[in-house]
Design a protein around this motif. Structure first.
Motif, mmCIF file in Angstrom:
data_model
loop_
_atom_site.group_PDB
_atom_site.id
_atom_site.type_symbol
_atom_site.label_atom_id
_atom_site.label_comp_id
_atom_site.label_asym_id
_atom_site.label_seq_id
_atom_site.Cartn_x
_atom_site.Cartn_y
_atom_site.Cartn_z
ATOM 1 N N GLY A 199 149.569 43.145 7.808
ATOM 2 C CA GLY A 199 150.654 42.257 7.392
ATOM 3 C C GLY A 199 150.791 42.195 5.884
ATOM 4 N N ILE A 200 151.933 41.721 5.445
ATOM 5 C CA ILE A 200 152.193 41.570 4.010
ATOM 6 C C ILE A 200 152.822 40.207 3.758
ATOM 7 N N ASN A 201 152.333 39.550 2.762
ATOM 8 C CA ASN A 201 152.754 38.260 2.195
ATOM 9 C C ASN A 201 151.571 37.307 2.088
ATOM 10 N N GLY A 202 150.762 37.216 3.145
ATOM 11 C CA GLY A 202 149.583 36.363 3.064
ATOM 12 C C GLY A 202 149.851 34.917 3.411
ATOM 13 N N THR A 203 150.564 34.687 4.533
ATOM 14 C CA THR A 203 150.723 33.326 5.015
ATOM 15 C C THR A 203 149.376 32.817 5.527
ATOM 16 N N SER A 204 149.260 31.509 5.633
ATOM 17 C CA SER A 204 147.999 30.924 6.088
ATOM 18 C C SER A 204 147.621 31.434 7.479
ATOM 19 N N ALA A 205 148.594 31.492 8.388
ATOM 20 C CA ALA A 205 148.310 31.949 9.754
ATOM 21 C C ALA A 205 147.827 33.393 9.766
ATOM 22 N N ALA A 206 148.442 34.235 8.951
ATOM 23 C CA ALA A 206 148.038 35.641 8.907
ATOM 24 C C ALA A 206 146.646 35.791 8.316
ATOM 25 N N LEU A 207 146.349 35.017 7.299
ATOM 26 C CA LEU A 207 145.025 35.088 6.685
ATOM 27 C C LEU A 207 143.942 34.648 7.663
ATOM 28 N N HIS A 208 144.223 33.632 8.459
ATOM 29 C CA HIS A 208 143.243 33.206 9.455
ATOM 30 C C HIS A 208 143.096 34.259 10.554
ATOM 31 N N ALA A 209 144.185 34.998 10.831
ATOM 32 C CA ALA A 209 144.086 36.087 11.802
ATOM 33 C C ALA A 209 143.235 37.225 11.254
ATOM 34 N N VAL A 210 143.229 37.417 9.944
ATOM 35 C CA VAL A 210 142.326 38.385 9.311
ATOM 36 C C VAL A 210 140.883 37.907 9.469
ATOM 37 N N GLU A 211 140.674 36.623 9.226
ATOM 38 C CA GLU A 211 139.328 36.053 9.354
ATOM 39 C C GLU A 211 138.772 36.259 10.763
ATOM 40 N N SER A 212 139.630 36.081 11.786
ATOM 41 C CA SER A 212 139.180 36.203 13.176
ATOM 42 C C SER A 212 139.108 37.647 13.648
ATOM 43 N N GLY A 213 139.678 38.571 12.872
ATOM 44 C CA GLY A 213 139.656 39.974 13.251
ATOM 45 C C GLY A 213 140.879 40.429 14.021
ATOM 46 N N ASP A 214 141.845 39.533 14.264
ATOM 47 C CA ASP A 214 143.050 39.920 14.986
ATOM 48 C C ASP A 214 143.964 40.795 14.126
ATOM 49 N N ILE A 215 143.922 40.606 12.811
ATOM 50 C CA ILE A 215 144.681 41.442 11.878
ATOM 51 C C ILE A 215 143.683 42.194 11.009
ATOM 52 N N ARG A 216 143.889 43.492 10.881
ATOM 53 C CA ARG A 216 142.968 44.340 10.101
ATOM 54 C C ARG A 216 142.976 43.971 8.627
ATOM 55 N N ALA A 217 144.166 43.780 8.054
ATOM 56 C CA ALA A 217 144.261 43.457 6.630
ATOM 57 C C ALA A 217 145.621 42.849 6.333
ATOM 58 N N VAL A 218 145.655 42.070 5.264
ATOM 59 C CA VAL A 218 146.897 41.462 4.777
ATOM 60 C C VAL A 218 146.963 41.662 3.271
ATOM 61 N N SER A 219 148.161 41.972 2.798
ATOM 62 C CA SER A 219 148.397 42.003 1.353
ATOM 63 C C SER A 219 148.923 40.632 0.958
ATOM 64 N N PHE A 220 148.072 39.864 0.272
ATOM 65 C CA PHE A 220 148.437 38.504 -0.134
ATOM 66 C C PHE A 220 149.262 38.556 -1.409
ATOM 67 N N ILE A 221 150.463 37.990 -1.360
ATOM 68 C CA ILE A 221 151.344 37.941 -2.512
ATOM 69 C C ILE A 221 151.250 36.543 -3.113
ATOM 70 N N ASP A 222 150.837 36.453 -4.354
ATOM 71 C CA ASP A 222 150.639 35.141 -4.980
ATOM 72 C C ASP A 222 151.989 34.583 -5.447
ATOM 73 N N VAL A 223 152.807 34.195 -4.468
ATOM 74 C CA VAL A 223 154.150 33.721 -4.787
ATOM 75 C C VAL A 223 154.138 32.336 -5.424
ATOM 76 N N ALA A 224 153.083 31.550 -5.168
ATOM 77 C CA ALA A 224 153.005 30.246 -5.817
ATOM 78 C C ALA A 224 152.884 30.422 -7.330
ATOM 79 N N ALA A 225 152.080 31.391 -7.744
ATOM 80 C CA ALA A 225 151.969 31.689 -9.173
ATOM 81 C C ALA A 225 153.293 32.177 -9.725
ATOM 82 N N ALA A 226 154.004 32.984 -8.929
ATOM 83 C CA ALA A 226 155.314 33.468 -9.359
ATOM 84 C C ALA A 226 156.297 32.321 -9.517
ATOM 85 N N GLY A 227 156.252 31.370 -8.580
ATOM 86 C CA GLY A 227 157.125 30.203 -8.672
ATOM 87 C C GLY A 227 156.861 29.382 -9.920
ATOM 88 N N ARG A 228 155.578 29.202 -10.231
ATOM 89 C CA ARG A 228 155.227 28.445 -11.446
ATOM 90 C C ARG A 228 155.677 29.193 -12.696
#
Length: 320
Positions: free
Chosen positions: A246-275
């Motif tokens: 997955g790409i973006n790094g939503t909380s649900a996707a990141l937890h799916a990475v933690e559980s092993g349901d998703i192999r990897a996620v590209s986390f986009i630091d959009v909060a930093a971009a917003g600031r």
């Protein structure tokens, strides 16, 4: 520039007499009480909404007046909102995800009125003075990992979306990387809103055509929500032979990475971009439409089950 802002301010007071009392003088910050028009993409699209929340938090701290419009993915409604903001006489317009080229009519109207436009991932265009880039650069590392995981062969289901430059840029990056390999790509368009449901429906049919043991299999969504739809379908069919990315790094996707349901996620630091965009807003307003356009890449971080713990420690807000 100062004369233009004063004239617009007088017009705004004439049309909306409650603005001054609502905004006060300078609010909690050092900048004037700017008027910001925000064109959302869709309130159901979590990543752009995260960027906007960070932007709006800063705006609220500064005492700026912000008006939001949710076009729900409709270009026509987005352009209409921009025209309304021009009539209102805002100081700057912030547009999210919509391709800047598709908003030409609204951007031209803003430019003619001397109103600069900031775009979150819409791509550069005449009249857009700042563009936050969330396209190809955010996908390179995770797609290279995907190719390595598949060892250059197998079947890949890709969920794309042609409504916004981020997905289109990520798709272009994927297709360039898989060219010349033995990976067969099936591409499905997923709408926004409705991307989770569409992805779930598509993958059921794809899995029927690719039974367990038929070779290396993988699914990648240009947005996390599509990847999460794939996870849901895989659970229903009790399939554990398909890698999901997955790409973006939503909380649900990141937890799916933690559980092993998703192999990897590209986390986009959009909060930093917003600031960053919010902090630059006073400069953008003061320089106006004559400002030198700039493109600011949004940083991406590859997250796997092995790196999840260290990532969560560094970005605790992302996994809440």
């Amino acid at each position: 520039m100062i004369i233009r802002r004063i004239a617009r301010g007088v017009a705004l007071l004439a049309v909306v007499p409650t603005v001054a009392s609502a905004c006060g003088d300078t609010g909690g910050g050092d900048d004037p009480a700017y008027s910001i028009g925000v064109v959302q993409f869709s309130s159901s699209e979590e990543t752009s909404e995260t960027a906007l929340r960070a932007y709006l938090d800063h705006a609220d701290d500064q005492g700026w007046e912000v008006t939001k419009v949710d076009p729900q993915g409709s270009v026509d409604k987005a352009i209409s909102a921009m025209n309304d903001f021009v009539q209102k006489g805002v100081d700057v317009i912030v547009a999210t995800v919509f391709p800047s080229e598709s908003l030409t009519a609204g951007i031209r109207a803003a430019s003619a009125a001397g109103i600069p436009v900031i775009s979150f991932a819409g791509g550069p265009a005449d009249g857009v003075v700042v563009d936050m880039d969330a396209g190809r650069p955010t996908a390179t590392e995770i797609f290279e990992m995907l190719l390595e995981d598949l060892d250059g062969e197998g079947d890949l289901l890709f969920f794309g979306n042609n409504q916004g430059p981020p997905c289109m840029g990520r798709e272009a990056e994927l297709m360039e990387l898989v060219a010349g390999t033995g990976i067969e790509v099936t591409r499905k368009e997923v709408p926004i809103p409705g991307h989770v449901e569409a992805a779930t429906q598509f993958i059921h049919a794809w899995l029927a055509e690719h039974p367990a043991g038929s070779g290396p299999l993988a699914v990648v969504g240009c947005l996390d929500e599509a990847a999460l739809g794939a996870v849901s379908a895989l659970r229903q069919e009790r399939r554990q032979d398909v890698l999901v990315y997955g790409i973006n790094g939503t909380s649900a996707a990141l937890h799916a990475v933690e559980s092993g349901d998703i192999r990897a996620v590209s986390f986009i630091d959009v909060a930093a971009a917003g600031r960053t965009a919010a902090e630059r807003t006073p400069e953008v307003i003061e320089q106006g439409t004559d400002a030198e356009p700039s493109v600011i890449p949004i940083p991406a971080v590859l997250v796997t089950s092995e790196t999840y713990a260290s990532f969560a420690e560094k970005y605790p807000g992302a996994v809440q």
